[in-house]
Design an enzyme around this catalytic site. Structure first.
Site, PDB file in Angstrom:
ATOM      1  N   CYS A 175       0.836  -1.190   0.000  1.00  0.00           N
ATOM      2  CA  CYS A 175       0.000   0.000   0.000  1.00  0.00           C
ATOM      3  C   CYS A 175       0.878   1.250   0.000  1.00  0.00           C
ATOM      4  CB  CYS A 175      -0.947   0.099   1.195  1.00  0.00           C
ATOM      5  SG  CYS A 175      -2.073  -1.269   1.347  1.00  0.00           S
ATOM      6  N   ARG A 225       4.010  -0.224  -4.759  1.00  0.00           N
ATOM      7  CA  ARG A 225       3.786  -0.736  -3.399  1.00  0.00           C
ATOM      8  C   ARG A 225       2.511  -1.567  -3.278  1.00  0.00           C
ATOM      9  NH1 ARG A 225       6.792   1.650   0.409  1.00  0.00           N
ATOM     10  NH2 ARG A 225       5.278   1.040   1.972  1.00  0.00           N
ATOM     11  N   TRP A 229      -2.675  -2.845  -1.593  1.00  0.00           N
ATOM     12  CA  TRP A 229      -2.345  -4.273  -1.714  1.00  0.00           C
ATOM     13  C   TRP A 229      -3.160  -4.932  -0.611  1.00  0.00           C
ATOM     14  CZ3 TRP A 229      -0.247  -8.245   1.217  1.00  0.00           C
ATOM     15  CH2 TRP A 229       0.241  -9.353   0.506  1.00  0.00           C
ATOM     16  N   ASN A 254      -1.752   2.315   5.614  1.00  0.00           N
ATOM     17  CA  ASN A 254      -0.890   1.233   5.118  1.00  0.00           C
ATOM     18  C   ASN A 254      -0.485   0.411   6.329  1.00  0.00           C
ATOM     19  OD1 ASN A 254       1.183  -0.343   4.020  1.00  0.00           O
ATOM     20  ND2 ASN A 254       2.678   1.312   4.104  1.00  0.00           N
ATOM     21  N   GLY A 255      -0.878  -0.862   6.344  1.00  0.00           N
ATOM     22  CA  GLY A 255      -0.503  -1.699   7.493  1.00  0.00           C
ATOM     23  C   GLY A 255      -1.653  -2.619   7.855  1.00  0.00           C
ATOM     24  N   GLU A 309      17.913 -17.320  -8.018  1.00  0.00           N
ATOM     25  CA  GLU A 309      17.456 -15.976  -8.382  1.00  0.00           C
ATOM     26  C   GLU A 309      16.877 -15.962  -9.803  1.00  0.00           C
ATOM     27  OE1 GLU A 309      16.720 -13.390  -6.976  1.00  0.00           O
ATOM     28  OE2 GLU A 309      16.872 -11.768  -8.415  1.00  0.00           O
ATOM     29  N   LYS A 314      13.081 -14.829 -10.654  1.00  0.00           N
ATOM     30  CA  LYS A 314      12.761 -13.758 -11.614  1.00  0.00           C
ATOM     31  C   LYS A 314      11.746 -14.243 -12.629  1.00  0.00           C
ATOM     32  CE  LYS A 314      13.864 -11.147 -10.065  1.00  0.00           C
ATOM     33  NZ  LYS A 314      14.505 -10.660  -8.883  1.00  0.00           N
ATOM     34  N   GLU A 348       8.138 -14.885 -10.956  1.00  0.00           N
ATOM     35  CA  GLU A 348       7.388 -13.735 -10.457  1.00  0.00           C
ATOM     36  C   GLU A 348       6.876 -12.826 -11.562  1.00  0.00           C
ATOM     37  OE1 GLU A 348       9.526 -11.000  -7.924  1.00  0.00           O
ATOM     38  OE2 GLU A 348      11.367 -11.334  -9.020  1.00  0.00           O
ATOM     39  N   HIS A 378      19.144 -36.340  -7.260  1.00  0.00           N
ATOM     40  CA  HIS A 378      18.423 -36.753  -6.048  1.00  0.00           C
ATOM     41  C   HIS A 378      16.928 -36.481  -6.168  1.00  0.00           C
ATOM     42  CE1 HIS A 378      22.197 -37.629  -4.107  1.00  0.00           C
ATOM     43  NE2 HIS A 378      22.639 -36.458  -4.538  1.00  0.00           N
ATOM     44  N   LYS A 412       6.156  -4.133  -3.969  1.00  0.00           N
ATOM     45  CA  LYS A 412       7.601  -3.922  -3.865  1.00  0.00           C
ATOM     46  C   LYS A 412       8.081  -3.953  -2.426  1.00  0.00           C
ATOM     47  CE  LYS A 412      11.536  -2.746  -5.737  1.00  0.00           C
ATOM     48  NZ  LYS A 412      12.190  -3.857  -6.451  1.00  0.00           N
TER      49      LYS A 412
END
Ligand code: F6R
Length: 614
Positions: A2, A27, A74, A100-101, A487, A491, A494, A510, A609
């Protein structure tokens, strides 16, 4: 998660708030809303969707007013829809809030308010908070600032809020605990935002609220800061920001992510500039220099981080152990904080975070500090909560990273961590001066080598075309390049929503080898330095099961070329520095695949983000 924006001053608030929301959309972007106040009437518009949807919807309301607040969401409580979007009114219609929270105890407060006759339109915790503030105002007969303070002392959770009262047209009250909040201070005008990007073209002066602080922002007056718990007066520390507008715009690129990938040579150079003095044979880092004994005498280094920053931590584990011979443990911050870890005052904890706001990493720091560990922060965002909470630290100087998928943050984190490891290796006598010098000189060549690695872009795009419709991909690497494989897979998943997994190449047999058939693309990092022959054997194993092999190799490699379906070359460097190069084509690959699949590259679904909730 948010983004919040606010303005009070002499200009029209609407364009400032809307533009600010666009800048903060990274955000959270499942819904957005705005409230404007012209001194008489409040006009409010909110909608599921993005800020551009809000821009159209807000044409239906009056855009007048030089007080405004806005929110890009968000979702945490309540699905993304128009009603759950912020801002929220109180029952009287006098108070309006953005938040926000998360208010954790909102259910019990909501029930108590319902018992007193309050009704609720949305499923959000935020609507509960604004009504609690209203109830305090009524029952205690206090002004808005005091009511906010009393209400916040009753809630459990995290927040950055901005709230105004129709009866007080010249005032906005803000407060912070756990979520970021900056106040831009102009000439008889104030800006409020989750970070400074919404107001950077208006003022360079900003006050960052500390946790448990609130501010009464009144036109024509100085900002009044108070501690929420005990009402103590706090004094605003006005910082002069270095950020500029260019850094937060796309600069001709189609996406922020691509811009940020291409910024890496500059970002890495900025990260070591003034620290890496190869000609003098020294590394100068104030945060390390002043605490060198703590590092050198540490029992171990614990690294905590999340996501991409955690991958940078894994690379750092190899670097610290290999070069500086200091034992390292790398932990997901979210696991570390809840598993009653053994921490002593002989431990050094390094927290890595681009945003400096990740809730789990912040909580891990607090826990380590309580147990007496020395906490060192590696953050990108200057003045962020993790940077402030740490005992010492080093910034990455990557510049603002706006694409939700981290790129330049990763390589600049590795750069900082490499500098620290080299410095400690030298200090501990693990390195001769000539070996030290060799590393410093090589590190200085990395920006040019990243530049060269970026030249693979066209080739990577053709590879992306071949594999863009895959449903699964494997990424393999060994040693320093095992975290790069993780990584690379992160990438891809996502931003393109293709399932991908990273593995240490030798682990294949394995289990994951069972997945290999002619449909499975396997991206293998097979640089000359770093278990080359062993990785070549792993490639043979994939080949004999008909997997498609895309190999990242050192330039001039002939052996892998014979085996792989595609090879992408990167320049030669020291083994410990290869992650800074091998990661580049993998970033580009994910980018191109996402574009080809029409995905929203900069704002992938369900992500945000800055993860300020746990
Ligand atoms: C992935 C990504 C995330 C972040 C993670 C930690 O591309 O961006 O995995 O790395 O959310 O964020 P910071 O580094 O801000 O603590």
């Amino acid at each position: 998660m948010c983004g919040i924006v606010g303005y009070i001053g002499h200009r029209d608030a609407f364009p400032i708030v809307i533009k600010g929301l666009e800048r903060l959309e990274y955000r959270g972007y499942d819904s957005a809303g705005i409230a404007l106040f012209d001194g008489n009437d409040i006009s409010l518009s909110k909608t599921k969707g993005k800020v551009e949807d809000l821009r159209s919807k807000a044409k239906e309301i009056s855009q007048a007013g030089s007080l405004g607040i806005g929110h890009t969401r968000w979702a945490t409580h309540g699905v993304p829809n128009d009603v759950n979007s912020h801002p929220h009114y109180s029952n009287s219609g006098d108070l309006v809030i953005i938040h926000n929270g998360i208010i954790e105890n909102y259910e019990s407060i909501k029930q108590a308010l319902k018992d007193r006759g309050y009704t609720f339109q949305s499923d959000t915790d935020t609507e509960v908070l604004v009504n609690l503030i209203e109830e305090v105002q009524k029952t205690e007969d206090v002004k808005l600032g005091k009511a906010v303070q009393i209400a916040l002392n009753q809630v459990v959770g995290a927040y950055a809020i901005a709230v105004f009262d129709k009866k007080k047209p010249d005032e906005i009250v803000v407060a912070k605990l756990g979520s970021p909040l900056a106040i831009g201070v102009g000439e008889n005008e104030f800006f409020i935002a989750s970070d400074a990007s919404p107001f950077i073209e208006f003022t360079n002066n900003a006050v960052y609220l500390e946790d448990e602080e609130m501010a009464i922002i009144r036109l024509g007056k100085e900002i009044k800061l108070r501690k929420i718990k005990n009402d103590a007066i706090a004094y605003p520390n006005i910082l002069e920001l270095q950020m500029n507008l260019e850094e937060i715009e796309k600069g001709g690129y189609d996406h922020f992510m691509l811009k940020e990938i291409y910024e890496q040579p500059r970002a890495i150079m900025d990260t070591y500039r003034g620290r890496l003095l190869a000609d003098q044979g020294i590394i100068r880092m104030a945060g390390i220099d002043q605490n060198i004994e703590k590092f050198v005498n540490a029992n171990r280094i614990i690294i905590v981080a999340c996501g991409t920053s955690w991958h940078a931590g894994l690379v750092a584990e190899y670097i610290f152990e290999d070069l500086a011979r200091i034992p390292v443990e790398v932990e997901y911050a979210s696991e570390f904080r809840y598993r009653n870890p053994v921490i002593t005052d002989k431990d050094v904890l390094i927290a890595i975070s681009q945003s400096g706001e990740t809730a789990d990493t912040l909580a891990a720091i607090k826990l380590a500090k309580e147990k007496g560990a020395f906490v060192f922060g590696v953050c990108n965002v200057v003045g962020s909560s993790i940077a402030r909470e740490s005992d010492a630290g080093a910034y990455t100087h990557a510049g603002p990273e706006i694409g939700v998928a981290s790129t330049k943050a990763f390589t600049t984190q590795i750069t900082v961590l490499t500098l620290i490891a080299l410095k400690l290796a030298k200090e501990k006598g693990e390195f001769s001066q000539s070996k030290f010098h060799e590393y410093l000189s090589e590190l200085e060549t990395i920006p040019a080598k990243v530049e060269k690695s970026l030249l693979s872009n066209d080739l990577v795009e053709t590879v992306a075309e071949v594999y863009k419709d895959s449903t699964n991909c494997l990424y393999l690497g060994r040693g320093y390049n095992f975290p790069v494989a993780l990584e690379g897979a992160l990438k891809l998943k996502e931003i393109s929503y293709i399932h991908a997994e990273g593995y240490p190449a030798a682990e294949m047999k394995h289990g994951p080898i069972a997945l290999i058939d002619e449909q499975m693309p396997v991206f293998v990092i097979a640089t000359k330095k770093g278990h080359y022959e062993k990785v070549v054997s792993n490639i043979q194993e994939i080949k004999s099961r008909k997997g498609k092999i895309i190999a990242i190799v050192t330039e001039g490699d002939e052996q892998v070329k014979e085996l792989a379906d595609h090879v992408i070359e990167i320049p030669e460097t020291l083994e410990s520095l290869t992650p800074l190069l091998t990661t580049i084509p993998l970033q580009l690959l994910s980018y191109h695949i996402a574009v080809m699949r029409n995905c929203n590259v900069d704002q992938p679904r369900n992500l945000a983000k800055s993860v300020t909730v746990e």
